[in-house]
Design an enzyme around this catalytic site. Structure first.
Site, short mmCIF file in Angstrom:
data_model
loop_
_atom_site.label_atom_id
_atom_site.label_comp_id
_atom_site.label_asym_id
_atom_site.label_seq_id
_atom_site.Cartn_x
_atom_site.Cartn_y
_atom_site.Cartn_z
CE1 TYR A 96 -4.25 -1.77 1.03
CE2 TYR A 96 -2.59 -3.32 1.82
CZ TYR A 96 -3.90 -3.05 1.47
OH TYR A 96 -4.86 -4.02 1.54
CG ASN B 126 -7.50 0.95 -0.71
OD1 ASN B 126 -7.86 -0.15 -1.10
ND2 ASN B 126 -7.54 1.30 0.56
CD GLU B 127 -11.80 0.07 1.52
OE1 GLU B 127 -11.66 0.78 2.54
OE2 GLU B 127 -12.13 -1.13 1.58
CG ASP C 86 -18.53 -5.64 -1.46
OD1 ASP C 86 -19.06 -5.36 -2.55
OD2 ASP C 86 -18.86 -6.62 -0.77
NE ARG D 82 -20.85 -5.45 -4.21
CZ ARG D 82 -22.03 -5.83 -3.70
NH1 ARG D 82 -23.04 -6.13 -4.49
NH2 ARG D 82 -22.19 -5.89 -2.39
CD GLU E 45 -8.22 -4.24 1.86
OE1 GLU E 45 -9.22 -4.31 2.62
OE2 GLU E 45 -7.47 -3.24 1.82
CE1 TYR F 75 -5.68 -4.82 4.97
CE2 TYR F 75 -6.84 -5.63 6.90
CZ TYR F 75 -6.10 -4.67 6.28
OH TYR F 75 -5.75 -3.52 6.96
#
Length: 454
Positions: A96, A166-167, A209, A214, A268, A299
């Site tokens: 990351y 990421n997210e 998610d 989604r 993940e 993860y």
């Protein structure tokens, strides 16, 4: 990383514009060592040559995002952990946080020797898109850091892919407005790779998610002109809580993503509710999923306060780690359920999705993406220069932002593949790469020279 997007969104950073002077990237020299075959995307799957490639890996960030440390820049740490990766039988790790001003030869080569690929997040908490102020954080300083990360890692044949975020988009509906800037970053990264003459390392996004958006987010990342679409889509899925394929809802997700058109994998997974026996590995490697999914990353490796890790690290520089119960369970699952042979029922052609329309759960009301900031355009030809690393001033309020929307197709690479002197390796391109691969005399000479040096 579950805390990464939160940390980056809250970062209060005061900084100036990029101070690094862009310089051309030096051509990579032939390697004296044997290397892994590079991974390419074709149809809705990944490949090493003509062999289907499944992501069978683990997320790796000892110390978590708060440590702001690059495990691939420390040969002691990475050599210690590579020994554990080999016990697990993983073929991929995700990292990351990396330092784009550091040298990674020792660790990346050691990983390659172990048969392990690496997926690199191009962002870090200092240089990332702020989900609540995306327009301000998408700027020249940010892209300089992203491109410098590409420069550092694309030269390694075992760099499998890059994540553009990421997210960033989560269950707060306002965060969907940042999707335009994440997608613009993906577009810019792919154009930078093409313009710099690099091999086509896949670029995509690692999503949260979130049930209410989604499919809309996945469709958005795969809609529009070819230059705007991602090479793959990944998401972080914790819905399998020691249950099964149906009770977890994974069967419905497979149905939803059937025909999506580009590779999908889990960036993940590994719910810790009700314990963990890693039945997800069996499902991911089964014919129920391989026609749509290309594996996933568990993860995570290092045990942190969130209790997801499978090894306890006594101190950052410890020479050994303590394997927890989850380590043995994960290793057993990886051994019991190897990657299937054959093509896994993949779809041989790629296709785009229809862009989602605005609604209560998706606030993006335009298919246009922000134009690359004027100050970042020079990087496409001159290179990004020296990266700011993990001690830079940060970028989220650096100025030098986009001044309008881009025309569809404006992110198309302007470099001809045959003119590359910086390619890290020649690979077979699938349908995602529209231009035909032309092997030049220069590449031939470099390859022949590298063979003679072995």
């Amino acid at each position: 990383m579950k805390s990464f997007a939160f940390a980056s969104a809250l970062a209060a950073i005061s900084s100036s514009l990029v101070t690094a002077t862009p310089t051309p990237t030096d051509p990579e020299q032939p390697h004296k060592r044997a290397t892994l075959p590079t991974v390419t995307a074709s149809g809705n799957a990944f490949w090493t040559g003509s062999t289907r490639f499944y992501v069978r890996g683990i997320d790796y960030q000892p110390g978590g995002s708060s440590a702001m440390a690059d495990p691939l820049a420390d040969s002691t740490i990475c050599q210690r952990d590579i020994a554990e990766f080999k016990k697990l039988g993983v073929n991929t790790i995700r990292v990351y946080i990396t330092d784009n001003s550091a040298n990674h030869d020792t660790c990346m080569n050691a990983l390659a020797d172990a048969g392990i690929y690496v997926i690199i997040d191009a962002n870090n908490p200092l240089y990332s898109i702020n989900r609540f102020e995306p327009a301000a954080s998408y700027n020249t300083a940010y892209l300089q850091s992203v491109f410098a990360t590409i420069d550092e890692f694309i030269k390694y044949p075992n760099t499998m892919a890059f994540f553009s975020g990421n997210e960033v988009i989560n269950d707060n509906v306002t965060s969907t407005l940042s999707a335009r800037y994440v997608k613009a970053t993906t577009r810019d990264m792919r154009q930078y790779i093409g313009n710099r003459g690099y091999r086509k390392v896949p670029v995509g996004y690692s999503a949260a998610d979130v049930s209410q958006n989604r499919i809309q987010l996945a469709s958005y990342m795969n809609c529009g002109t070819d230059d705007e679409r991602s090479d793959f889509f990944a998401f972080n899925d914790y819905s399998w809580c020691n249950t099964n394929f149906v009770q977890s809802g994974w069967d419905q997700k497979v149905k939803s993503f059937t025909g999506y058109g580009i590779p999908i994998f889990l960036s993940e997974y590994g719910c810790i509710t009700n314990g963990r026996d890693f039945g997800e590995v069996q499902a991911l490697m089964s014919s129920e999923m391989t026609g749509v999914y290309s594996g996933g990353l568990m993860y995570e490796y290092a045990l942190e306060a969130n209790n997801f890790g499978i090894v306890k690290i006594p101190s950052p520089q410890a020479s050994t780690v303590q394997e927890e119960a989850g380590f043995t369970k994960f290793a057993s699952a990886m051994s019991a359920y190897p990657a299937p042979t054959g093509n896994g029922g993949f779809t041989s052609t790629t296709n785009s999705a229809a862009c989602p329309t605005k609604d209560a759960n998706w606030l993006v009301d335009s298919t246009l993406l922000p134009a690359i900031p004027d100050g970042a355009k020079a990087f496409m030809t001159a290179g990004a220069g020296t990266g700011p690393g993990l001690k830079g001033d940060g970028s989220q309020n650096a100025g030098g932002t986009s001044t309008g929307d881009a025309s569809p197709g404006s992110g198309t690479s302007t470099a001809a593949p045959s003119s590359s002197k910086n390619a890290a390796g020649v690979t077979k391109m699938g349908p995602i790469e529209k231009a035909p691969l032309i092997i030049t005399g220069l590449v031939f000479v470099l390859t022949l020279t590298g063979t003679m040096l072995l």
